[in-house]
Scaffold this motif. Sequence first.
Motif, PDB file in Angstrom:
ATOM      1  N   THR A 586      -5.179  -4.510  -6.064  1.00 52.41           N
ATOM      2  CA  THR A 586      -6.055  -3.468  -5.509  1.00 52.41           C
ATOM      3  C   THR A 586      -6.758  -2.704  -6.626  1.00 52.41           C
ATOM      4  OG1 THR A 586      -4.330  -1.752  -5.418  1.00 52.41           O
ATOM      5  CG2 THR A 586      -4.571  -3.161  -3.484  1.00 52.41           C
ATOM      6  N   GLN A 603     -12.072   4.257  -3.420  1.00 51.17           N
ATOM      7  CA  GLN A 603     -11.043   3.924  -2.443  1.00 51.17           C
ATOM      8  C   GLN A 603     -10.936   4.996  -1.366  1.00 51.17           C
ATOM      9  OE1 GLN A 603      -7.279   3.129  -4.276  1.00 51.17           O
ATOM     10  NE2 GLN A 603      -6.138   3.113  -2.368  1.00 51.17           N
ATOM     11  N   SER A 606      -5.550   2.267   1.581  1.00 46.53           N
ATOM     12  CA  SER A 606      -5.083   0.928   1.232  1.00 46.53           C
ATOM     13  C   SER A 606      -3.746   0.651   1.895  1.00 46.53           C
ATOM     14  CB  SER A 606      -4.939   0.788  -0.293  1.00 46.53           C
ATOM     15  OG  SER A 606      -3.874   1.594  -0.767  1.00 46.53           O
ATOM     16  N   PHE A 615      -7.814  -3.014   1.516  1.00 43.29           N
ATOM     17  CA  PHE A 615      -8.453  -1.996   0.678  1.00 43.29           C
ATOM     18  C   PHE A 615      -9.672  -1.457   1.400  1.00 43.29           C
ATOM     19  CE2 PHE A 615     -11.186  -0.424  -2.728  1.00 43.29           C
ATOM     20  CZ  PHE A 615     -10.277   0.258  -3.528  1.00 43.29           C
TER      21      PHE A 615
END
Length: 899
Positions: A586, A603, A606, A615
């Motif tokens: 990730t 982000q 996740s 993600f």
Amino acid sequence: MLYQRPATPPKLSGAEIRERFLSFFEQRGHTRLPSSSLVPDDPTVLLTIAGMLQFKPVFLGQEARKLPRATTAQKCVRTNDIENVGVTNRHMVFFEMLGNFSFGDYFKSRAIQMAWELVTQEYKLPAERIWVSVYEDDDEAYSLWRDEVGVPAERIQRMGAEDNFWASGPTGPAGPCSEIYYDFHPERGTSDASLEDDSRFVEIYNLVFMESNRNADGTLTPLAAKNIDTGMGLERVAQILQGVPNNYETDLVFPIVSKAAQLAKLDYAKADKRQKTALKVIGDHVRAVTYLISDSVTPSNIGRGYILRRLIRRVIMKGRLLGIQQAFLPAVAAVAVELSRTCDAAVAANAQRVYDELAREEKQFTTTLEAGEKKLAEFLSAAEAGSKTVSGVDAFVLYDTYGFPLEITQEIAADRGLQVDAEGFGAEMQRQRQRSKDSAKVVDVTAASALNSLAERVGATEFIGYTDLTGPSTVLAILRSGEAVESASVGDSVEVVLDRSPFYAESGGQVGDRGTLVDPEQPSTSGGASTSSIAVRIDDVQKGAGGLLVVHSAHIERGGLRLGQKVHATVDALLRRRIRANHTATHLLQAALKQVLGPDVSQQGSLVTADRLRFDFNLPQGMTADQTARVEALVNGWIQESHEAVTRTLPIAEAKAAGAIAMFGERYGDVVRVVDIPGVSMELCGGTHVTNTSQLAAFRILSEAGIASGIRRIEAVAGPAAVEYLSGVDGIVRSLSTQLNSKPDQLVSRVAGLAEQVKQSQKELAQLKSQLALSQAAALAAKAQALPSGVKLLVSRLDGLDAKSLQDAAIQLRDQLADPAAVVLLSSPEAGKVSIVAAFSPSVVKKGVQAGKMVGGWAKLCGGGGGGRPEVAQAGGRDVSKLPAALEAAQKQLTEALG
């Protein structure tokens, strides 16, 4: 009110007022600092709501002061009075707060003297128009204004704590306030004047004197270092100095209002009250959304993203109320961008992102708006005919299905004298949240009290799992169904708390570890057999007591557990290896996305499991195939380059200064764990990771899709999971090659050829169905009923036809029978569903009998609905058994309407 322009103040632009304020305090020893972002570095608030927010840690004693005095022009967004925007003269969502601050330097006397000098000498406001409020018990401030400054006592008013006392919270710094007001109507005299009369007074400047500390028992004790926090509303001062009747007609806002009026083909001066209110809302909200997007806020359904979406949709709705049907947000935002140049230079630099985001959001909202407006009209009509209140369930349908914020529904309802059941709406929202929570894994909430008490006694669980996957532990607590017990035996499922644990508790998107607890004398190796007298399977691990404790979900398979028992804890090493590979992936994925899509990508959530990773990231449109391929290639390249992954702990300020990326919305302590892949990625992360990227072996993106407006989701695999996936894909390719008698490199063209054959067959089938429908329809013409009005009416059923064929047949029959006019209604049950098509001659429509308005009612009898154009409309239903009754009702209604 009848507005009177001040006699003596100079007419200054908004930019000049801002610059004079900052220069005034710079000349008096204050350091000019830039406006902070509208996204504050403060988890207690969503948006920057005051100039003091960037200095809050200093005021609260959490940070040492870096300078004694400061001055700022801070952009702010507040939505607590959103319903008053455009209605009153001064309520705004977006505004600039001019402020001067003292951090243990000067105090009341100097602050009051400079404030008076600023308003009367720098801005030249007439002294006789200035009124002052002080806290009811603040004799010192009262005396300073009266005796040192010379404000007459009759223009100084004492006010209570609700208006004139500031507190940081139940405990902490606090102090009285003193506010400066401008009097628009001094001719009314001082007798019985109230500063709360906003038709006469406007507050322009607030001075907060932080002089006390409020203790837990509510008592106040003097602070050793006393601070000054002030705020002056730029737009309010501009209203006064520019001689206009409200904030919206200042040069800070009015150019946006004028642009909106131009797009609505309105003359603002001649517009009615409702139109002016809508234009003012547009002017204010467009400023807000422009600055919010520039500060990297994206529309969504949660948090500050929801605030942004709500404001955008209010602008669109106000525009439609003014008659603006075309897309218009980028055009009005361009004016806001131009106005921003003296306030925030970054806005112009981010202009294209602002325009693109607004255009996307406007397009998305308008696609559902028409359907939503029809549904809203239904709800409003039902409310008018009944309780005069739109139900909470209906309001939630508008929100959840059509994207109407509750506030917009309330505003439109209020225009028709109706109310909305906000409490019922809130209950529906809560039920939706609960449905989401029910699917999430959490420690049983009934255990919270016991866990909190345990944490107070023993402190935090020692986590050894970064370096050790096995080790001795002691049982500190056993909980069964949320209740603390002293022991547990075979077959019991319990939660277990240990003094030290190698098990990673679910957090940061990474799932919890699994493993075993056994006798300390006979620990088993991961996956190996054990002759231990106890065997406890750990199925999941969560955090409890605010993250202090590691709580192990356990099932006792052999022996038993008791408080104080010594055990040996072992993590499933194979499972951990798979999880950490996906977690490191990730980090590589985020770095690759930033390279390919741009640095603004970040982000948004996740999930890291042993089988795959998920993600979520901000992106207003889907990724192209080329972008996806480039991201995947970058990650695999870094894997092949064998980069070291180094973890270390650093003070958070040092970590951020080094460039470490923080997870949006996460809260961090003063010391953080940094996962650094030099030259590739550096993130704040408490999860487990590989030590070298080569341990990932391979990375493969499985899917990329949108999960909410502006939010995309990638699912992928790495490490052993990627190898298994690629092996499975290879097996599928081999099987297809055998079945299709083609080599692997020929499969694409072979499948494409088969797909074309199927497409051609479907086309031929559709043509045959259409021919069948037309053939059957021709036989129905003789059954048409000639009404006294001259219209020929045919209501009939044709079995086995799809909706397209049915529509072709209905139109042909209408045209065949239209001498002079015809109405045809055909229906067909197919695959357990009902299709209904109505075709009306234009001359029938001119008489007010429209297909689109009638067909839905007949379909509703079959458990469905629909609609369409006045001449041709289509509907469907789910209950075939009700079709005869629906056709009978249609025959009767049409006969009455046409006869």
